[in-house]
Scaffold this motif. Structure first.
Motif, PDB file in Angstrom:
ATOM      1  N   HIS A  95      -6.764  -0.413   5.177  1.00  0.00           N
ATOM      2  CA  HIS A  95      -6.096  -0.794   3.929  1.00  0.00           C
ATOM      3  C   HIS A  95      -4.954   0.148   3.567  1.00  0.00           C
ATOM      4  N   THR A  96      -4.478   0.916   4.523  1.00  0.00           N
ATOM      5  CA  THR A  96      -3.394   1.872   4.280  1.00  0.00           C
ATOM      6  C   THR A  96      -2.075   1.315   4.790  1.00  0.00           C
ATOM      7  N   ASP A  97      -1.022   1.534   4.031  1.00  0.00           N
ATOM      8  CA  ASP A  97       0.312   1.142   4.471  1.00  0.00           C
ATOM      9  C   ASP A  97       0.692   2.022   5.660  1.00  0.00           C
ATOM     10  N   PRO A  98       0.942   1.426   6.831  1.00  0.00           N
ATOM     11  CA  PRO A  98       1.224   2.251   8.014  1.00  0.00           C
ATOM     12  C   PRO A  98       2.534   3.028   7.912  1.00  0.00           C
ATOM     13  N   GLN A  99       3.461   2.582   7.104  1.00  0.00           N
ATOM     14  CA  GLN A  99       4.741   3.275   6.960  1.00  0.00           C
ATOM     15  C   GLN A  99       4.627   4.548   6.138  1.00  0.00           C
ATOM     16  N   THR A 100       3.849   4.475   5.049  1.00  0.00           N
ATOM     17  CA  THR A 100       3.788   5.603   4.122  1.00  0.00           C
ATOM     18  C   THR A 100       2.491   6.407   4.221  1.00  0.00           C
ATOM     19  N   GLY A 101       1.442   5.797   4.727  1.00  0.00           N
ATOM     20  CA  GLY A 101       0.139   6.464   4.754  1.00  0.00           C
ATOM     21  C   GLY A 101      -0.575   6.400   3.422  1.00  0.00           C
ATOM     22  N   ASN A 102      -0.011   5.681   2.445  1.00  0.00           N
ATOM     23  CA  ASN A 102      -0.602   5.552   1.115  1.00  0.00           C
ATOM     24  C   ASN A 102      -1.448   4.289   1.039  1.00  0.00           C
ATOM     25  N   GLY A 103      -2.452   4.347   0.161  1.00  0.00           N
ATOM     26  CA  GLY A 103      -3.287   3.179  -0.058  1.00  0.00           C
ATOM     27  C   GLY A 103      -3.715   3.066  -1.500  1.00  0.00           C
ATOM     28  N   LEU A 104      -4.026   1.850  -1.896  1.00  0.00           N
ATOM     29  CA  LEU A 104      -4.452   1.558  -3.266  1.00  0.00           C
ATOM     30  C   LEU A 104      -5.423   0.392  -3.204  1.00  0.00           C
ATOM     31  N   CYS A 105      -6.549   0.530  -3.880  1.00  0.00           N
ATOM     32  CA  CYS A 105      -7.554  -0.527  -3.918  1.00  0.00           C
ATOM     33  C   CYS A 105      -8.458  -0.262  -5.117  1.00  0.00           C
ATOM     34  N   GLU A 106      -9.090  -1.297  -5.625  1.00  0.00           N
ATOM     35  CA  GLU A 106     -10.076  -1.093  -6.672  1.00  0.00           C
ATOM     36  C   GLU A 106     -11.273  -0.368  -6.076  1.00  0.00           C
ATOM     37  N   LEU A 107     -11.818   0.560  -6.826  1.00  0.00           N
ATOM     38  CA  LEU A 107     -12.944   1.360  -6.350  1.00  0.00           C
ATOM     39  C   LEU A 107     -14.118   0.477  -5.939  1.00  0.00           C
ATOM     40  N   ASP A 108     -14.487  -0.481  -6.787  1.00  0.00           N
ATOM     41  CA  ASP A 108     -15.616  -1.357  -6.475  1.00  0.00           C
ATOM     42  C   ASP A 108     -15.371  -2.174  -5.221  1.00  0.00           C
ATOM     43  N   GLN A 109     -14.141  -2.661  -5.069  1.00  0.00           N
ATOM     44  CA  GLN A 109     -13.813  -3.464  -3.892  1.00  0.00           C
ATOM     45  C   GLN A 109     -13.902  -2.624  -2.616  1.00  0.00           C
TER      46      GLN A 109
END
Length: 154
Positions: A95-109
């Motif tokens: 679930h990480t953006d391969p370009q930036t190495g950043n990720g965002l997701c709901e904790l529960d999900q």
């Protein structure tokens, strides 16, 4: 799709794709002999038979998928200790953006994706950070979103 080329789709998914009220695409696929509706439809699911036998040859066989999943798990989690951090790292990497190495997701999900209780996820993330697999992570108090940065390999 099962081994007899029967497929079931939830009607909720068809509604979200706006295919539940439009019979046109279904008729086109039936006319092209790609599928045939089956009478096993329920209130929540639509069932149909896929008629294009080449579909069976396109998907990798189960042993191939198992080997690929095993390789992905071993390659991406070599430094994680224990099954929970290994699975958490694999899910976060997916679930990480391969370009930036950043990720965002709901904790529960993310916890559901990892197959662990939400209360156990921070411990797994702290363990990944201590092994250097995660550069940083935080949980937003207001939205309960999980933000992370994967450690980039040289």
């Amino acid at each position: 799709m099962n081994a007899t080329m029967e497929a079931r789709l939830p009607k909720g998914m068809l509604r979200s794709l706006r295919l539940n009220t439009t019979p046109g695409p279904w008729r086109e696929l039936e006319h092209a002999r790609w599928l045939r509706p089956l009478p096993e439809n329920t209130a929540n699911k639509i069932t149909f038979a896929l008629l294009d036998t080449t579909l069976l040859g396109q998907a990798p066989a189960r042993p191939d998928r198992m080997r690929a999943a095993d390789w992905a798990l071993r390659a991406s989690t070599a430094r994680a200790n224990g099954p929970t951090p290994q699975l958490a790292h694999l899910c976060i990497a997916a679930h990480t953006d391969p370009q930036t190495g950043n990720g965002l997701c709901e904790l529960d999900q993310m916890a559901r994706t990892c197959g662990i209780p939400p209360a156990a996820l921070p411990g797994a993330l702290a363990q990944l950070a201590s092994t250097g697999l995660l550069k940083s992570w935080r949980i937003c108090q207001h939205s309960e979103d999980l933000h992370w940065i994967l450690h980039t390999l040289p």
